[in-house]
Design a protein around this motif. Structure first.
Motif, mmCIF file in Angstrom:
data_model
loop_
_atom_site.group_PDB
_atom_site.id
_atom_site.type_symbol
_atom_site.label_atom_id
_atom_site.label_comp_id
_atom_site.label_asym_id
_atom_site.label_seq_id
_atom_site.Cartn_x
_atom_site.Cartn_y
_atom_site.Cartn_z
ATOM 1 N N ARG A 132 6.392 10.024 119.073
ATOM 2 C CA ARG A 132 4.937 9.891 118.316
ATOM 3 C C ARG A 132 4.378 8.460 118.818
ATOM 4 N NH1 ARG A 132 3.493 9.661 111.897
ATOM 5 N NH2 ARG A 132 1.309 9.456 112.257
ATOM 6 N N ARG A 134 11.534 12.271 107.778
ATOM 7 C CA ARG A 134 10.420 11.588 107.268
ATOM 8 C C ARG A 134 10.618 10.175 107.928
ATOM 9 N NH1 ARG A 134 9.139 13.885 102.457
ATOM 10 N NH2 ARG A 134 7.280 15.010 103.169
ATOM 11 N N ASP A 144 7.537 9.528 110.219
ATOM 12 C CA ASP A 144 6.569 8.855 109.525
ATOM 13 C C ASP A 144 6.468 7.388 109.070
ATOM 14 O OD1 ASP A 144 5.141 11.284 109.133
ATOM 15 O OD2 ASP A 144 5.948 11.672 107.325
ATOM 16 N N LYS A 145 7.689 6.809 108.641
ATOM 17 C CA LYS A 145 7.624 5.492 108.212
ATOM 18 C C LYS A 145 7.389 4.497 109.281
ATOM 19 C CE LYS A 145 10.719 2.327 105.888
ATOM 20 N NZ LYS A 145 12.053 2.146 105.254
ATOM 21 N N THR A 159 0.220 6.607 109.625
ATOM 22 C CA THR A 159 -0.301 7.719 108.410
ATOM 23 C C THR A 159 0.885 8.558 108.521
ATOM 24 O OG1 THR A 159 -1.298 8.807 110.419
ATOM 25 C CG2 THR A 159 -2.712 7.467 109.007
ATOM 26 N N PRO A 160 1.318 9.525 107.338
ATOM 27 C CA PRO A 160 2.335 10.463 107.545
ATOM 28 C C PRO A 160 1.874 11.782 108.264
ATOM 29 C CG PRO A 160 1.146 10.287 105.319
ATOM 30 C CD PRO A 160 0.552 9.349 106.050
ATOM 31 N N MET A 161 2.878 12.469 108.763
ATOM 32 C CA MET A 161 2.604 13.658 109.460
ATOM 33 C C MET A 161 3.412 14.861 108.558
ATOM 34 S SD MET A 161 2.586 13.369 113.541
ATOM 35 C CE MET A 161 1.835 15.025 113.656
ATOM 36 N N THR A 182 -2.172 16.447 110.760
ATOM 37 C CA THR A 182 -2.757 15.606 111.560
ATOM 38 C C THR A 182 -4.061 15.279 110.856
ATOM 39 O OG1 THR A 182 -3.977 17.339 113.037
ATOM 40 C CG2 THR A 182 -1.778 16.508 113.656
#
Length: 229
Positions: free
Chosen positions: A147, A201, A205-206, A210-212, A225
């Motif tokens: 990512r 997660r 994400d961390k 922004t979280p996905m 997204t």
């Protein structure tokens, strides 16, 4: 999504003209063949996003053409069969030959176009060696995910769960679907799944703004997204 390229194999000129005119009005590039052999030749020579194939053709059956396309074309395009026959047994023959979708005559032209779009989008997503969803890139063959260019450290189980979410995107995957696909009949207790969602997660994400990975209460999980939210 870029402009679709479609091959229409249909021997009824009135239907072919109507379909070609409508699809071209939507910005689709359409090639036309009136026989199975000509259609097969075009499919082998060109790279189409979708092949629309009539079942009843003068020289070969659409089933035979579909089977040949699936065996000889590289990359293999999705095939949508057109037929006046709507029984389950007729449809099962088409799907057994490798058809990806089925539309019964008479059909709505807008529905045909929407089905072509859906088939092409699915093909694009699944055939790409590296699938990109927003900031996320996943390579199933080489078993890596990153990512924003940062490699994600994932266990084999976490990576398998991520793949399920990628394949389903933009739709959700239920908890039961995750358990069935990952563990089969050897179903763990709910804490095992919760633990893997947590570690996925943490990696996905961390470290980012922004979280996905979204949890949909009462539904399951899905990737999101900024465009899909």
């Amino acid at each position: 999504m870029t402009s679709l390229t479609v091959l229409l194999v249909e021997d009824t000129l009135a239907i072919a003209t109507e379909v070609c005119d409508y699809l071209e009005e939507q910005g689709v590039q359409v090639d036309f063949a009136a026989t199975g052999r000509h259609g097969l030749q075009l499919a082998q020579e060109q790279n189409y996003d979708v092949v629309i194939l009539d079942v009843m053709l003068p020289d070969m059956t659409g089933i035979q053409v579909c089977e040949s396309i699936k065996l000889t074309c590289d990359p293999v395009p999705p095939v949508l069969l057109l037929t006046a026959r709507d029984s389950i047994s007729d449809k099962s023959v088409g799907f057994a030959a490798g058809a990806d979708d089925y539309l019964t005559k008479p059909f709505d032209l807008q529905e045909l176009y929407l089905r072509c779009q859906a088939l092409a989008r699915r093909q694009q997503l699944h055939q790409a060696q590296t699938v990109k969803i927003g900031e996320l890139e996943v390579n199933e063959r080489q078993q890596w995910a990153q990512r924003e260019g940062q490699l994600l450290k994932l266990s084999s189980t976490d990576f398998a769960i991520l793949l399920l979410l990628v394949r389903a995107f933009p739709n959700a995957v239920s908890r039961q679907q995750v358990i069935s696909k990952i563990w089969g009949d050897d179903m763990p207790d709910s804490d095992v799944l919760r633990s893997h969602i947590y570690t996925l997660r943490q990696a996905l994400d961390k470290p980012f703004a922004t979280p996905m990975l979204a949890t949909l209460h009462g539904v399951g999980f899905r990737l999101q997204t900024s465009e899909s939210e």
